[in-house]
Design an enzyme around this catalytic site. Sequence first.
Site, PDB file in Angstrom:
ATOM      1  N   TYR A 195       0.843  -1.204   0.000  1.00  0.00           N
ATOM      2  CA  TYR A 195       0.000   0.000   0.000  1.00  0.00           C
ATOM      3  C   TYR A 195       0.871   1.245   0.000  1.00  0.00           C
ATOM      4  CZ  TYR A 195      -3.767   3.221   0.959  1.00  0.00           C
ATOM      5  OH  TYR A 195      -4.678   4.246   0.850  1.00  0.00           O
ATOM      6  N   PHE A 247      -7.898  22.291 -23.963  1.00  0.00           N
ATOM      7  CA  PHE A 247      -8.206  20.876 -24.111  1.00  0.00           C
ATOM      8  C   PHE A 247      -9.424  20.596 -23.230  1.00  0.00           C
ATOM      9  CE2 PHE A 247      -8.099  16.348 -23.318  1.00  0.00           C
ATOM     10  CZ  PHE A 247      -8.211  15.921 -24.627  1.00  0.00           C
ATOM     11  N   THR A 248     -10.257  19.683 -23.687  1.00  0.00           N
ATOM     12  CA  THR A 248     -11.570  19.481 -23.050  1.00  0.00           C
ATOM     13  C   THR A 248     -11.486  19.272 -21.536  1.00  0.00           C
ATOM     14  OG1 THR A 248     -11.386  17.162 -23.693  1.00  0.00           O
ATOM     15  CG2 THR A 248     -12.674  18.604 -25.138  1.00  0.00           C
ATOM     16  N   ASP A 294       1.346  20.759 -19.943  1.00  0.00           N
ATOM     17  CA  ASP A 294       0.681  19.489 -20.222  1.00  0.00           C
ATOM     18  C   ASP A 294       1.668  18.694 -21.084  1.00  0.00           C
ATOM     19  OD1 ASP A 294      -0.755  17.354 -21.171  1.00  0.00           O
ATOM     20  OD2 ASP A 294      -2.604  18.494 -21.474  1.00  0.00           O
TER      21      ASP A 294
HETATM   22  C1  P70 Z   1      -7.317  11.733 -26.304  1.00  0.00           C
HETATM   23  C2  P70 Z   1      -7.228  11.578 -24.800  1.00  0.00           C
HETATM   24  C3  P70 Z   1      -6.412  13.057 -23.083  1.00  0.00           C
HETATM   25  C4  P70 Z   1      -5.654  14.222 -22.688  1.00  0.00           C
HETATM   26  C5  P70 Z   1      -4.920  14.978 -23.624  1.00  0.00           C
HETATM   27  C6  P70 Z   1      -4.226  16.116 -23.217  1.00  0.00           C
HETATM   28  C7  P70 Z   1      -3.451  16.933 -24.178  1.00  0.00           C
HETATM   29  C8  P70 Z   1      -4.945  15.777 -21.010  1.00  0.00           C
HETATM   30  C9  P70 Z   1      -5.671  14.647 -21.359  1.00  0.00           C
HETATM   31  C10 P70 Z   1      -6.438  13.922 -20.288  1.00  0.00           C
HETATM   32  C11 P70 Z   1      -8.495  11.088 -24.146  1.00  0.00           C
HETATM   33  C12 P70 Z   1      -9.628  12.020 -24.334  1.00  0.00           C
HETATM   34  C13 P70 Z   1      -9.953  12.942 -23.351  1.00  0.00           C
HETATM   35  C14 P70 Z   1     -11.006  13.824 -23.548  1.00  0.00           C
HETATM   36  C15 P70 Z   1     -11.704  13.780 -24.742  1.00  0.00           C
HETATM   37  C16 P70 Z   1     -11.421  12.832 -25.683  1.00  0.00           C
HETATM   38  C17 P70 Z   1     -10.388  11.956 -25.490  1.00  0.00           C
HETATM   39  N1  P70 Z   1      -6.706  12.807 -24.274  1.00  0.00           N
HETATM   40  N2  P70 Z   1      -4.265  16.484 -21.921  1.00  0.00           N
HETATM   41  O1  P70 Z   1      -7.878  10.826 -26.929  1.00  0.00           O
HETATM   42  O2  P70 Z   1      -5.800  12.746 -19.952  1.00  0.00           O
HETATM   43  O3  P70 Z   1      -7.406  10.964 -20.664  1.00  0.00           O
HETATM   44  O4  P70 Z   1      -5.472  10.457 -19.166  1.00  0.00           O
HETATM   45  O5  P70 Z   1      -7.397  11.744 -18.312  1.00  0.00           O
HETATM   46  O6  P70 Z   1      -4.877  14.626 -24.910  1.00  0.00           O
HETATM   47  O7  P70 Z   1      -6.809  12.710 -26.865  1.00  0.00           O
HETATM   48  P1  P70 Z   1      -6.564  11.404 -19.506  1.00  0.00           P
END
Ligand code: P70
Length: 474
Positions: free
Chosen positions: A85, A137-138, A228
């Site tokens: 753990y 980013f989303t 990022d």
């Molecule tokens: C994708 C994935 C994740 C992502 C990223 C960047 C530049 C952070 C993250 C988050 C998965 C995805 C996420 C949201 C919408 C669609 C697809 N991208 N920063 O396919 O990381 O997924 O590990 O939480 O591209 O591009 P995580």
Amino acid sequence: MSESPIKTIGQQLGRRSWAEPWKIKMVEPIHMISQEERAKALQEAGYNTFLLRSADVYIDLLTDSGTSAMSDRQWAGIMMGDEAYAGSRNFYHLEAAVQTHYGYRYMVPTHQGRGAEHLLSQTAIKPGQYVPGNMYFTTTRLHQELAGGTFVDVIIDEAHDPRSLHPFKGDVDLDKLRGLIQRVGAENIAYFSLAGTVNMAGGQPVSMANVRALRELCDEQGLPIYLDATRMVENAYFIQQQEAGFVDQSIAAIVKEFCSYTDGAWMSAKKDHLVNIGGWLAVNDHDLFDALRNLVVVYEGLHTYGGMAGRDMEALAIGIEEAVQDDHVRSRVGQVLYLGDLLLDWDIPIVQPVGGHAIFLDARGFYPHIPQDQFPAQTLAAQLYLDSGVRGMERGIVSAGRDPQTGDHRYPALELMRLAIPRRVYTQAHMDVVAEAIKAVYDARQQTGGLRMVYEPKVLRFFQARFEPISARE
Ligand code: P70
């Protein structure tokens, strides 16, 4: 003897061929279901590729996240999991790998990227503050908003133009940033949110010159920069190939120098780091680290595992090392460029220059007759699946979501459909099949109509929204 008409790709391009720096030891069968079955599957999925079952998909380019093939060394690492753990040996291996290759002092593991985004946003943003960055980013922007921040896009204008050939379309527009600082005051800015490469712009890189200049400006204003680093290795490849003075430097050296201009980074290790799950957050400031270490135990797990099993941390530590090998990165990005070159040669509208992890089809170029609120990129993703079982992802108006103030759709300049290439998974023959499928959909573009949204989730709607076709008579 007559010369054979069949030529290798290298011969066609007038160069010697290169190949992947690995051979295949284990295979996973895939097959294409029939056209009727695909039509039924698509309808059941509400014309949203996120809602398809993977068994109904032939070539899966939904994402390069968590879909890469691990090496034999990584699989061996899985057997070396220390599932204590607290204080797992694999944690220390991971911490050392992050320190060695990214150069930050302190590291907190998280289950994946958005776990790290959550922790950073909650600790580094005060409600009411602004967070400038090189395109949203989303998940990143959502966590910034949930922490009370407002994201402000200060990427260069070229990033919003799919036809601009600027080699570093991820660059920050420093004048836009200066304008924001003048307008709101540096004390109302939480930090600079820098991404290398920029996913939503098409996997576009940031130049070393730009991050150096950004560092200077942020130093003058007392602003930290958080990176990022999800696809930073791929960003380093573009610097090596395209920025003067870097051609003789290793990817590893370029990644480390770039990170040295930032105060910390968050990582979705499911991309560059060649693992199926994992993430981390690393910073230089001890007080911030302390706050993060306090918060990680609330949301992720103890600070020596952060939501990962010991075995996952071991595979990740090994993946970090493999990710920065020059021959790996060249073949990874090389495969994406190969697919891009085929499409460009056939005049199919794609974002240029081709980025590091994916091809982004320009849905406006496919369907100029479909208005943006009838979801051209969502339509394109549905059509490609229907044609050949190839799965991609919408990156346009559906992904952009609604403006929290007005409640209206956000209308992004880029209306794209992404085909992300998993690392070390598909061959050149798969890329040829994908290219031909895209061409078939492009050739049928004039007969294609748009979609209407019939179910809309409140947040990150693209994941679960449902659609139906608008019939030609409406
Ligand atoms: C994708 C994935 C994740 C992502 C990223 C960047 C530049 C952070 C993250 C988050 C998965 C995805 C996420 C949201 C919408 C669609 C697809 N991208 N920063 O396919 O990381 O997924 O590990 O939480 O591209 O591009 P995580």
